[in-house]
Scaffold this active site. Sequence first.
Site, PDB file in Angstrom:
ATOM      1  CE1 TYR A  88      24.143  24.658  13.011  1.00  0.00           C
ATOM      2  CE2 TYR A  88      22.426  24.361  14.878  1.00  0.00           C
ATOM      3  CZ  TYR A  88      23.753  24.495  14.481  1.00  0.00           C
ATOM      4  OH  TYR A  88      24.621  23.871  15.187  1.00  0.00           O
ATOM      5  CB  SER A 144      28.902  15.061  16.927  1.00  0.00           C
ATOM      6  OG  SER A 144      28.816  14.123  16.031  1.00  0.00           O
ATOM      7  N   PRO A 145      27.590  13.639  19.841  1.00  0.00           N
ATOM      8  CG  PRO A 145      25.869  13.287  21.714  1.00  0.00           C
ATOM      9  CD  PRO A 145      26.369  14.060  20.454  1.00  0.00           C
ATOM     10  CG  HIS A 201      28.046  28.532  15.411  1.00  0.00           C
ATOM     11  ND1 HIS A 201      27.017  28.554  14.738  1.00  0.00           N
ATOM     12  CD2 HIS A 201      28.603  27.407  15.580  1.00  0.00           C
ATOM     13  CE1 HIS A 201      26.543  27.350  14.368  1.00  0.00           C
ATOM     14  NE2 HIS A 201      27.461  26.416  14.896  1.00  0.00           N
ATOM     15  N   GLY A 228      26.057   9.491  14.355  1.00  0.00           N
ATOM     16  CA  GLY A 228      25.199   8.401  14.424  1.00  0.00           C
ATOM     17  C   GLY A 228      25.923   7.125  13.944  1.00  0.00           C
ATOM     18  CB  SER A 231      23.051   4.556  16.264  1.00  0.00           C
ATOM     19  OG  SER A 231      23.253   4.413  15.072  1.00  0.00           O
TER      20      SER A 231
END
Length: 319
Positions: free
Chosen positions: A55, A206-207, A127, A211, A214
């Site tokens: 990252y 990524s639950p 990963h 985004g 939301s």
Amino acid sequence: MNTRKLKDLTVSEIGMGCMGFSHGYGEIPGEDYAVDAIRKAFDHGCTFLDTAEGYGPFLRPENRGHNERIVGKAVQPFRKKVVLATKLHIASEEPSQDGSVYKTIRRHAEASLKRLQTDYIDLYYLHRVNPDIPVEEVAQAMGRLIEEGMIRGWGMSMVNVEYLQRVQDITPLTAVQNIYSMMDRAYEKGVIPYCLEHNIGFVAFSPIASGYLSGKVDPNQKFEGDDVRQWVPQMKRENMIANRPLLDILSDLAKRKNATSAQISLAWILHKYPHVVPIPGSKNQERILENLGAWKVEMTEDDFTSLEDALDSIEIHGQ
């Protein structure tokens, strides 16, 4: 915050994906802001932090370790009170250059330890599986690192049951980290039940569906730079519009619960499985603390059943 078990590791039932401070959601914040955000998350009960050696801005090799350094700096005052998870990727040529898969993994781990400013990694993931490198050899190497005290447990990311079966009898897995949300439910068949049966934690990245769940992402928003959402099919304008019925259902329940739609999506995960730990990621302090607050949402069986029925009846576009 309540806690959950990833095999032998005790973590807050909602963790924190730290990638956004280095990559993935457009312009990154300053280091001081990121460090402050991580420390505020800890103050709000989060004891499970997720990072990776790769990252860094635009995932360029010269930026390797950017996120690990931020996380390491942030947790110094309370290192023993948190569970740190990081990840490595093994290039095909590395084991032959180093002499073995074990030597390659150990070299990566030593570099991560230095960047994280710690002498052990709680949870060390592969990963992604490299088909050129047998996962059995990875499992053997991880077992040696556990014996040596360099790592406490190991895991794999974005894998199916076949891979889990190949390594479980060599060095039992601590956790599997796969994508999972109301909009990505494929692992409800196979991986999640296998993990529950074999005492393996399932970490959901990524639950909140990048985004989208939301309800705050504008379908007309342009994702630029290294923002991963420009490559996520569900975040294409036409799919965001087509998936609006799901947002309406979440919004309705959120209003009745005095919560946010994102919190409802996380509470649904917590209610559904005892061994699943979501790790929502954000670069915004307000969103981070909002997400962590999902553990307080009381979801009744009726609430949960209504959501399950709705999910079964709605077509998700862009999977």
